[in-house]
Write a protein that holds these residues in place. Sequence first.
Motif, PDB file in Angstrom:
ATOM      1  N   VAL A 152      44.872  40.012  43.834  1.00 20.32           N
ATOM      2  CA  VAL A 152      45.076  39.709  42.410  1.00 20.32           C
ATOM      3  C   VAL A 152      44.186  38.541  41.982  1.00 20.32           C
ATOM      4  O   VAL A 152      43.540  38.580  40.921  1.00 20.32           O
ATOM      5  CB  VAL A 152      46.557  39.394  42.137  1.00 20.32           C
ATOM      6  CG1 VAL A 152      46.736  38.912  40.695  1.00 20.32           C
ATOM      7  CG2 VAL A 152      47.410  40.627  42.389  1.00 20.32           C
ATOM      8  N   LEU A 153      44.129  37.490  42.800  1.00 20.37           N
ATOM      9  CA  LEU A 153      43.296  36.335  42.485  1.00 20.37           C
ATOM     10  C   LEU A 153      41.809  36.695  42.493  1.00 20.37           C
ATOM     11  O   LEU A 153      41.027  36.157  41.711  1.00 20.37           O
ATOM     12  CB  LEU A 153      43.549  35.207  43.494  1.00 20.37           C
ATOM     13  CG  LEU A 153      44.938  34.545  43.429  1.00 20.37           C
ATOM     14  CD1 LEU A 153      45.106  33.559  44.573  1.00 20.37           C
ATOM     15  CD2 LEU A 153      45.128  33.835  42.088  1.00 20.37           C
ATOM     16  N   TYR A 154      41.439  37.629  43.362  1.00 16.23           N
ATOM     17  CA  TYR A 154      40.028  38.001  43.498  1.00 16.23           C
ATOM     18  C   TYR A 154      39.544  38.864  42.334  1.00 16.23           C
ATOM     19  O   TYR A 154      38.454  38.646  41.789  1.00 16.23           O
ATOM     20  CB  TYR A 154      39.840  38.735  44.824  1.00 16.23           C
ATOM     21  CG  TYR A 154      38.458  39.311  45.022  1.00 16.23           C
ATOM     22  CD1 TYR A 154      37.374  38.484  45.308  1.00 16.23           C
ATOM     23  CD2 TYR A 154      38.229  40.690  44.918  1.00 16.23           C
ATOM     24  CE1 TYR A 154      36.098  39.008  45.485  1.00 16.23           C
ATOM     25  CE2 TYR A 154      36.967  41.225  45.103  1.00 16.23           C
ATOM     26  CZ  TYR A 154      35.904  40.380  45.387  1.00 16.23           C
ATOM     27  OH  TYR A 154      34.653  40.917  45.562  1.00 16.23           O
ATOM     28  N   ASP A 155      40.364  39.861  41.939  1.00 17.06           N
ATOM     29  CA  ASP A 155      39.865  40.807  40.921  1.00 17.06           C
ATOM     30  C   ASP A 155      40.968  41.359  40.023  1.00 17.06           C
ATOM     31  O   ASP A 155      40.880  42.501  39.557  1.00 17.06           O
ATOM     32  CB  ASP A 155      39.125  41.956  41.607  1.00 17.06           C
ATOM     33  CG  ASP A 155      38.223  42.713  40.652  1.00 17.06           C
ATOM     34  OD1 ASP A 155      37.795  42.123  39.641  1.00 17.06           O
ATOM     35  OD2 ASP A 155      37.951  43.907  40.907  1.00 17.06           O
ATOM     36  N   GLY A 156      42.025  40.585  39.801  1.00 20.16           N
ATOM     37  CA  GLY A 156      43.054  40.995  38.865  1.00 20.16           C
ATOM     38  C   GLY A 156      44.040  42.007  39.424  1.00 20.16           C
ATOM     39  O   GLY A 156      44.020  42.338  40.613  1.00 20.16           O
ATOM     40  N   TRP A 157      44.875  42.539  38.536  1.00 22.62           N
ATOM     41  CA  TRP A 157      45.958  43.425  38.961  1.00 22.62           C
ATOM     42  C   TRP A 157      45.461  44.801  39.412  1.00 22.62           C
ATOM     43  O   TRP A 157      46.131  45.500  40.165  1.00 22.62           O
ATOM     44  CB  TRP A 157      46.980  43.588  37.841  1.00 22.62           C
ATOM     45  CG  TRP A 157      47.827  42.361  37.693  1.00 22.62           C
ATOM     46  CD1 TRP A 157      47.705  41.389  36.754  1.00 22.62           C
ATOM     47  CD2 TRP A 157      48.896  41.954  38.541  1.00 22.62           C
ATOM     48  NE1 TRP A 157      48.628  40.392  36.954  1.00 22.62           N
ATOM     49  CE2 TRP A 157      49.382  40.713  38.044  1.00 22.62           C
ATOM     50  CE3 TRP A 157      49.493  42.508  39.679  1.00 22.62           C
ATOM     51  CZ2 TRP A 157      50.433  40.032  38.638  1.00 22.62           C
ATOM     52  CZ3 TRP A 157      50.548  41.831  40.269  1.00 22.62           C
ATOM     53  CH2 TRP A 157      51.006  40.612  39.762  1.00 22.62           C
ATOM     54  N   ALA A 158      44.285  45.191  38.944  1.00 23.47           N
ATOM     55  CA  ALA A 158      43.725  46.462  39.424  1.00 23.47           C
ATOM     56  C   ALA A 158      43.474  46.395  40.932  1.00 23.47           C
ATOM     57  O   ALA A 158      43.671  47.378  41.657  1.00 23.47           O
ATOM     58  CB  ALA A 158      42.423  46.774  38.690  1.00 23.47           C
ATOM     59  N   ALA A 159      43.052  45.216  41.406  1.00 27.74           N
ATOM     60  CA  ALA A 159      42.807  45.028  42.836  1.00 27.74           C
ATOM     61  C   ALA A 159      44.105  45.112  43.626  1.00 27.74           C
ATOM     62  O   ALA A 159      44.093  45.525  44.795  1.00 27.74           O
ATOM     63  CB  ALA A 159      42.141  43.672  43.077  1.00 27.74           C
ATOM     64  N   PHE A 160      45.223  44.739  43.018  1.00 34.72           N
ATOM     65  CA  PHE A 160      46.539  44.829  43.670  1.00 34.72           C
ATOM     66  C   PHE A 160      46.800  46.267  44.106  1.00 34.72           C
ATOM     67  O   PHE A 160      47.198  46.532  45.246  1.00 34.72           O
ATOM     68  CB  PHE A 160      47.623  44.349  42.698  1.00 34.72           C
ATOM     69  CG  PHE A 160      49.020  44.416  43.247  1.00 34.72           C
ATOM     70  CD1 PHE A 160      49.598  43.305  43.830  1.00 34.72           C
ATOM     71  CD2 PHE A 160      49.766  45.589  43.170  1.00 34.72           C
ATOM     72  CE1 PHE A 160      50.899  43.357  44.336  1.00 34.72           C
ATOM     73  CE2 PHE A 160      51.057  45.656  43.670  1.00 34.72           C
ATOM     74  CZ  PHE A 160      51.620  44.532  44.256  1.00 34.72           C
ATOM     75  N   GLY A 161      46.562  47.218  43.182  1.00 39.97           N
ATOM     76  CA  GLY A 161      46.793  48.621  43.500  1.00 39.97           C
ATOM     77  C   GLY A 161      45.835  49.141  44.558  1.00 39.97           C
ATOM     78  O   GLY A 161      46.229  49.897  45.442  1.00 39.97           O
ATOM     79  N   VAL A 162      44.566  48.717  44.490  1.00 34.51           N
ATOM     80  CA  VAL A 162      43.572  49.163  45.465  1.00 34.51           C
ATOM     81  C   VAL A 162      43.946  48.689  46.867  1.00 34.51           C
ATOM     82  O   VAL A 162      43.892  49.457  47.836  1.00 34.51           O
ATOM     83  CB  VAL A 162      42.172  48.635  45.074  1.00 34.51           C
ATOM     84  CG1 VAL A 162      41.166  48.917  46.196  1.00 34.51           C
ATOM     85  CG2 VAL A 162      41.702  49.290  43.782  1.00 34.51           C
ATOM     86  N   VAL A 163      44.335  47.425  46.991  1.00 28.21           N
ATOM     87  CA  VAL A 163      44.712  46.858  48.289  1.00 28.21           C
ATOM     88  C   VAL A 163      45.932  47.591  48.843  1.00 28.21           C
ATOM     89  O   VAL A 163      45.985  47.924  50.037  1.00 28.21           O
ATOM     90  CB  VAL A 163      44.994  45.344  48.166  1.00 28.21           C
ATOM     91  CG1 VAL A 163      45.580  44.801  49.471  1.00 28.21           C
ATOM     92  CG2 VAL A 163      43.709  44.595  47.830  1.00 28.21           C
ATOM     93  N   ALA A 164      46.920  47.861  47.982  1.00 30.73           N
ATOM     94  CA  ALA A 164      48.132  48.556  48.423  1.00 30.73           C
ATOM     95  C   ALA A 164      47.810  49.974  48.909  1.00 30.73           C
ATOM     96  O   ALA A 164      48.316  50.419  49.949  1.00 30.73           O
ATOM     97  CB  ALA A 164      49.144  48.611  47.280  1.00 30.73           C
ATOM     98  N   ILE A 165      46.944  50.687  48.183  1.00 35.50           N
ATOM     99  CA  ILE A 165      46.572  52.049  48.572  1.00 35.50           C
ATOM    100  C   ILE A 165      45.833  52.048  49.913  1.00 35.50           C
ATOM    101  O   ILE A 165      46.091  52.888  50.786  1.00 35.50           O
ATOM    102  CB  ILE A 165      45.701  52.697  47.477  1.00 35.50           C
ATOM    103  CG1 ILE A 165      46.545  52.946  46.221  1.00 35.50           C
ATOM    104  CG2 ILE A 165      45.091  54.004  47.972  1.00 35.50           C
ATOM    105  CD1 ILE A 165      45.728  53.363  45.013  1.00 35.50           C
ATOM    106  N   LEU A 166      44.926  51.100  50.086  1.00 34.63           N
ATOM    107  CA  LEU A 166      44.182  51.000  51.338  1.00 34.63           C
ATOM    108  C   LEU A 166      45.108  50.696  52.519  1.00 34.63           C
ATOM    109  O   LEU A 166      44.905  51.216  53.625  1.00 34.63           O
ATOM    110  CB  LEU A 166      43.108  49.910  51.227  1.00 34.63           C
ATOM    111  CG  LEU A 166      41.889  50.252  50.369  1.00 34.63           C
ATOM    112  CD1 LEU A 166      41.017  49.024  50.166  1.00 34.63           C
ATOM    113  CD2 LEU A 166      41.079  51.376  51.003  1.00 34.63           C
TER     114      LEU A 166
END
Length: 373
Positions: A21-35
């Motif tokens: 989230v700190l790196y690239d916002g809430w969109a990154a939250f979903g990407v990290v979770a999916i990975l």
Amino acid sequence: MILKTFRWAFAVTALGLAAGVLYDGWAAFGVVAILAVLEISLSFDNAVVNAGILKKMNTFWQKIFLTVGVLIAVFGMRLVFPVVIVAITAKLNPYDAVQLALTDKDRYQQLVTDAHPAIAAFGGMFLLMIFLDFIFEDRDIKWLAWLERPLAKLGKVDMLSVCIALIVLLVTAFTFATHAHQHGGAHADKAQTVLISGIAGLITYMVVGGLSGYFENRLEEDEEREEEEAERSGGTRSPVKLAGQAAFFMFLYLEVLDASFSFDGVIGAFAITNDIVLMALGLGIGAMYVRSLTVYLVRQGTLDDYVYLEHGAHYAIGALAVILMVTIQYQINEIITGLVGVVLIGWSFWSSVRRNKALAAEGATETDSVPVP
């Protein structure tokens, strides 16, 4: 027990998602979770196989697996490894490779994708050898007995696993590798690359697996000797655990095994993102859960209770080896790869439960038939 074993995985999950989230916002939250979910689904069979090896090691080396091993798995294979591959294939120094990964993500993804034939051949051959050596070994407990009995008889032929693996490599090199899939849908002749990488994977298995197998055989001899002495003295036998040099080579074997499993996860992650930071965060979280699950299986004695789980995991390894070879030319969705492992392990678990119920029923029948004094 679950909270104690998975506490570090939970902590890394919270930190990883927050960092995303700190790196690239809430969109990154979903990407990290999916990975993270992708990595866990692809590597569940890895946890089962690792548990079968880890239970033979003493407490100290189990802790090393959870500390140093995690650092190698998270930072080494999920962050450093893709950069090293790019540096080698593009003939760049490590610093330039890191700069490329951070500043030109599309080019970085292209280079990693183009290196996939070599990665798949190395990992596929290593995993294939693990599968072949397992199914050709005569075991007391057989899951698919109709298949495993004749294969165990064939396994008495010396070097059969190596011969079959080399045949598979040759067939792959002159079929799939001649039209290897490249970035952008193009194809290239990678037969020589696949042959060299596959032979490297085979050699790695024979060296690392041979050393770990040597020490594992010594452990079994020590256990038999302890059992004989316990029978003579009338005492109980204390379990013998690998330590020192023996445990080190077994640990090394585990790390190479984990590396082979991580190849498809790293390549598959590019279908979701080409950002190396998000990839490292998501795959790192998944790797932590795989490590914790391995320890949980060991401490719970799950493999002893559900005896076919190890069989299912090795069949999943064989399937993954074949999939890696096929992906040299064809793209296979990661969902299919993950489902194959889940289905095989789920089937072996269900078979183990049925076996346990049948044994319990037989025991109850025998108890009922004995007259109570």
